[in-house]
Design an enzyme around this catalytic site. Structure first.
Site, PDB file in Angstrom:
ATOM      1  N   THR A 145      62.360  -2.732   5.959  1.00  0.00           N
ATOM      2  CA  THR A 145      62.606  -2.564   4.530  1.00  0.00           C
ATOM      3  C   THR A 145      63.747  -3.487   4.125  1.00  0.00           C
ATOM      4  O   THR A 145      64.788  -3.514   4.789  1.00  0.00           O
ATOM      5  CB  THR A 145      62.978  -1.089   4.260  1.00  0.00           C
ATOM      6  N   GLN A 170      52.739  -2.488   6.522  1.00  0.00           N
ATOM      7  CA  GLN A 170      53.118  -1.146   6.986  1.00  0.00           C
ATOM      8  C   GLN A 170      53.040  -0.163   5.815  1.00  0.00           C
ATOM      9  O   GLN A 170      53.724  -0.340   4.802  1.00  0.00           O
ATOM     10  CB  GLN A 170      54.533  -1.100   7.565  1.00  0.00           C
ATOM     11  N   HIS A 211      52.987   4.248   9.123  1.00  0.00           N
ATOM     12  CA  HIS A 211      54.361   4.531   9.566  1.00  0.00           C
ATOM     13  C   HIS A 211      54.469   6.002   9.968  1.00  0.00           C
ATOM     14  O   HIS A 211      54.721   6.873   9.148  1.00  0.00           O
ATOM     15  CB  HIS A 211      55.348   4.197   8.450  1.00  0.00           C
ATOM     16  N   ASN A 245      60.325   7.427  12.588  1.00  0.00           N
ATOM     17  CA  ASN A 245      61.607   7.402  11.860  1.00  0.00           C
ATOM     18  C   ASN A 245      61.791   8.482  10.793  1.00  0.00           C
ATOM     19  O   ASN A 245      62.580   8.314   9.867  1.00  0.00           O
ATOM     20  CB  ASN A 245      61.844   6.019  11.219  1.00  0.00           C
ATOM     21  N   TYR A 262      59.707   9.788   8.411  1.00  0.00           N
ATOM     22  CA  TYR A 262      59.025   9.770   7.118  1.00  0.00           C
ATOM     23  C   TYR A 262      57.829  10.738   7.142  1.00  0.00           C
ATOM     24  O   TYR A 262      57.662  11.490   8.094  1.00  0.00           O
ATOM     25  CB  TYR A 262      58.651   8.327   6.737  1.00  0.00           C
ATOM     26  N   ARG A 274      52.606   3.447  14.007  1.00  0.00           N
ATOM     27  CA  ARG A 274      53.938   3.391  14.628  1.00  0.00           C
ATOM     28  C   ARG A 274      54.432   4.809  14.876  1.00  0.00           C
ATOM     29  O   ARG A 274      54.323   5.662  13.993  1.00  0.00           O
ATOM     30  CB  ARG A 274      54.902   2.664  13.698  1.00  0.00           C
ATOM     31  N   ASN A 313      66.884  10.442  10.278  1.00  0.00           N
ATOM     32  CA  ASN A 313      66.384  11.124   9.075  1.00  0.00           C
ATOM     33  C   ASN A 313      66.226  12.622   9.295  1.00  0.00           C
ATOM     34  O   ASN A 313      65.270  13.247   8.820  1.00  0.00           O
ATOM     35  CB  ASN A 313      65.068  10.506   8.558  1.00  0.00           C
ATOM     36  N   GLY A 319      63.104  -6.491  15.620  1.00  0.00           N
ATOM     37  CA  GLY A 319      63.461  -6.217  14.240  1.00  0.00           C
ATOM     38  C   GLY A 319      64.618  -7.096  13.808  1.00  0.00           C
ATOM     39  O   GLY A 319      64.426  -8.253  13.398  1.00  0.00           O
TER      40      GLY A 319
HETATM   41  C1  LIG Z   1      67.122  -3.573   7.791  1.00  0.00           C
HETATM   42  C2  LIG Z   1      66.147  -2.739   8.562  1.00  0.00           C
HETATM   43  C3  LIG Z   1      65.089  -2.134   7.895  1.00  0.00           C
HETATM   44  C4  LIG Z   1      64.136  -1.385   8.600  1.00  0.00           C
HETATM   45  N1  LIG Z   1      63.053  -0.859   7.931  1.00  0.00           N
HETATM   46  C5  LIG Z   1      62.029  -0.315   8.625  1.00  0.00           C
HETATM   47  C6  LIG Z   1      60.789   0.013   7.977  1.00  0.00           C
HETATM   48  O1  LIG Z   1      60.580  -0.193   6.765  1.00  0.00           O
HETATM   49  N2  LIG Z   1      59.819   0.556   8.747  1.00  0.00           N
HETATM   50  C7  LIG Z   1      59.988   0.787  10.085  1.00  0.00           C
HETATM   51  O2  LIG Z   1      59.063   1.274  10.741  1.00  0.00           O
HETATM   52  N3  LIG Z   1      61.131   0.461  10.718  1.00  0.00           N
HETATM   53  C8  LIG Z   1      62.126  -0.100  10.037  1.00  0.00           C
HETATM   54  N4  LIG Z   1      63.265  -0.519  10.704  1.00  0.00           N
HETATM   55  C9  LIG Z   1      63.357  -0.376  12.159  1.00  0.00           C
HETATM   56  C10 LIG Z   1      62.924  -1.659  12.877  1.00  0.00           C
HETATM   57  O3  LIG Z   1      61.536  -1.910  12.683  1.00  0.00           O
HETATM   58  C11 LIG Z   1      63.174  -1.569  14.395  1.00  0.00           C
HETATM   59  O4  LIG Z   1      62.507  -0.442  14.899  1.00  0.00           O
HETATM   60  C12 LIG Z   1      64.661  -1.471  14.732  1.00  0.00           C
HETATM   61  O5  LIG Z   1      65.405  -2.453  14.036  1.00  0.00           O
HETATM   62  C13 LIG Z   1      64.878  -1.630  16.233  1.00  0.00           C
HETATM   63  O6  LIG Z   1      64.419  -2.898  16.678  1.00  0.00           O
HETATM   64  P1  LIG Z   1      65.446  -4.094  16.991  1.00  0.00           P
HETATM   65  O7  LIG Z   1      66.421  -3.558  18.010  1.00  0.00           O
HETATM   66  O8  LIG Z   1      64.622  -5.210  17.528  1.00  0.00           O
HETATM   67  O9  LIG Z   1      66.139  -4.417  15.700  1.00  0.00           O
HETATM   68  C14 LIG Z   1      64.254  -1.233  10.009  1.00  0.00           C
HETATM   69  C15 LIG Z   1      65.337  -1.827  10.675  1.00  0.00           C
HETATM   70  C16 LIG Z   1      66.251  -2.590   9.975  1.00  0.00           C
HETATM   71  C17 LIG Z   1      67.366  -3.273  10.733  1.00  0.00           C
END
Ligand SMILES: Cc1cc2nc3c(=O)[nH]c(=O)nc-3n(C[C@H](O)[C@H](O)[C@H](O)COP(=O)(O)O)c2cc1C
Length: 361
Positions: free
Chosen positions: A30, A102, A179, A182, A184, A231, A239, A320
């Site tokens: 997001t 997503q 999704h 997390n 939701y 996912r 949350n 991410g």
């Molecule tokens: C800025 C930001 C926004 C995120 N928004 C979402 C989202 O919209 N949907 C989702 O499933 N995960 C979201 N996540 C989680 C990431 O998809 C990911 O699971 C998380 O950053 C861990 O991976 P990484 O260690 O490679 O960053 C978000 C993470 C970040 C940093």
């Protein structure tokens, strides 16, 4: 057959019926740039810059006005929204990439100040998530007590997911990711502390899983199993998802049911699971229950990603935050180039700064 040990991150892979140029997936994030809940040119630039990912999974996009819990997140339930995504998918495809949308319904993780009028904050039970939510109009606000979904509202939400999946295909996406992670709406049904229903959608593992499976089934019937992924985040507490005893059994059951639907992939955020022996065992069970693609995510480095692919517990790995400040992440990983650090103050700000202005290399 090619031996697993030869497979590396930078080789092509198939996912459902599409071919990915490598196994480095951009995780959904997001970014709150969708003014008016629409995609726009800035968003098209952002994703096109990252099209060297084997697959981009977009930020959470709401299938319903009721699912727009955060400020400036996009939707996929009106004609205008569908049209707004068409230049984005085209820009990604023109740059050689692939993209799944997503679908994120925020459920109780929401605030009215972020939502259009005539909307309802829905959840399996009328239990507020502890914590505050950012709103552009009123700053930080406590998350409210949601409305318990009636069975009609549950059926309506299932239809909304299916229609949004069709809308995603009409907008040019290669598929959708549900999704279920997390905290939701989908995960709110799985967790027995958040879902305290006494009907067919609450109580037993089968009942708590029913909504998630029904959504997946409806989406599969609408757009095809090969275009559908999900996912999940077992052991997640983000949350306000309290821990519970039946996590292993819940996800063991769910992964078997998802396998019966023959969907293209299960995308597991595994950092909470990796913290315990039971969680590690669950990751193995998900791997053996689910025969199509497994994507793992959560703090991965190139080395760890290669390890889990070689070990056979993942087919693909998603990244991410590294993608935020490193648009050309696959190239950097392949050539061991030092990664830029993202500016977390700009993760959810409006505008180009901290979004499309990171250097390509
Ligand atoms: C800025 C930001 C926004 C995120 N928004 C979402 C989202 O919209 N949907 C989702 O499933 N995960 C979201 N996540 C989680 C990431 O998809 C990911 O699971 C998380 O950053 C861990 O991976 P990484 O260690 O490679 O960053 C978000 C993470 C970040 C940093």
């Amino acid at each position: 057959m090619e031996s697993q040990s030869k497979i590396n991150l930078f080789e092509p892979a198939s996912l459902g019926s599409i071919e990915l140029s490598n196994r480095i997936i951009m995780a959904p994030m997001t970014r709150s740039r969708a003014i008016g809940n629409l995609a726009n040119d800035l968003i098209a630039d952002y994703y096109a810059q990252r099209a060297t990912a084997g697959l981009i999974i977009t930020e959470g996009i709401s299938p319903s006005a009721n699912g727009l819990g955060y400020a400036r997140i996009p939707g996929l339930y009106t004609k205008e929204q569908i049209t707004s995504w068409q230049p984005v998918t085209k820009a990604i495809h023109d740059a050689g990439g692939k993209v799944f949308a997503q679908l994120m319904h925020t459920g109780r993780v929401s605030h009215k100040a972020n939502m259009p009028s005539d909307t309802v904050i829905l959840a399996p039970s009328a239990i507020a998530a502890k914590g505050d939510m950012w709103t552009d109009a009123e700053g930080m606000q406590p998350m409210p007590v949601p409305v318990t979904m009636s069975v009609d509202e549950i059926r309506n939400a299932i239809d909304e997911f299916a229609q949004a999946a069709q809308n995603a295909i009409d907008a040019g996406f290669d598929g959708v990711e549900l999704h279920g992670a997390n905290g939701y709406l989908l995960e709110q049904f799985l967790n027995p502390h958040v879902n305290q229903r006494t009907d067919d959608y609450g109580g037993s593992i089968e009942n708590r899983s029913r909504f998630v499976i029904a959504v997946a089934n409806a989406v599969v019937n609408k757009i095809g199993a090969d275009k559908t992924g999900i996912r999940i985040s077992p052991y997640n507490q983000y949350n306000d998802m309290p821990a519970y005893n039946e996590v292993y059994d819940t996800y063991n059951y769910l992964s078997n049911e998802l396998n019966k639907l023959n969907i293209a992939y299960v995308h597991v955020i595994d950092y909470a699971a990796r913290a315990t022996e039971e969680g590690m065992k669950l990751l193995d069970s998900i791997r053996s229950n689910f025969t199509n693609t497994i994507i793992l995510n959560g703090g991965y480095t190139k080395e760890r990603a290669e390890e889990v692919i070689i070990a056979g517990i993942a087919n693909l790995v998603s990244f991410g935050s590294p993608f935020i400040a490193n648009p050309n992440l696959p190239h950097k990983l392949q050539h061991n180039i030092t990664l830029n650090a993202p500016d977390s103050n700009l993760f959810f700000s409006a505008g180009a700064e901290g979004f499309t202005d990171y250097p390509a290399n």
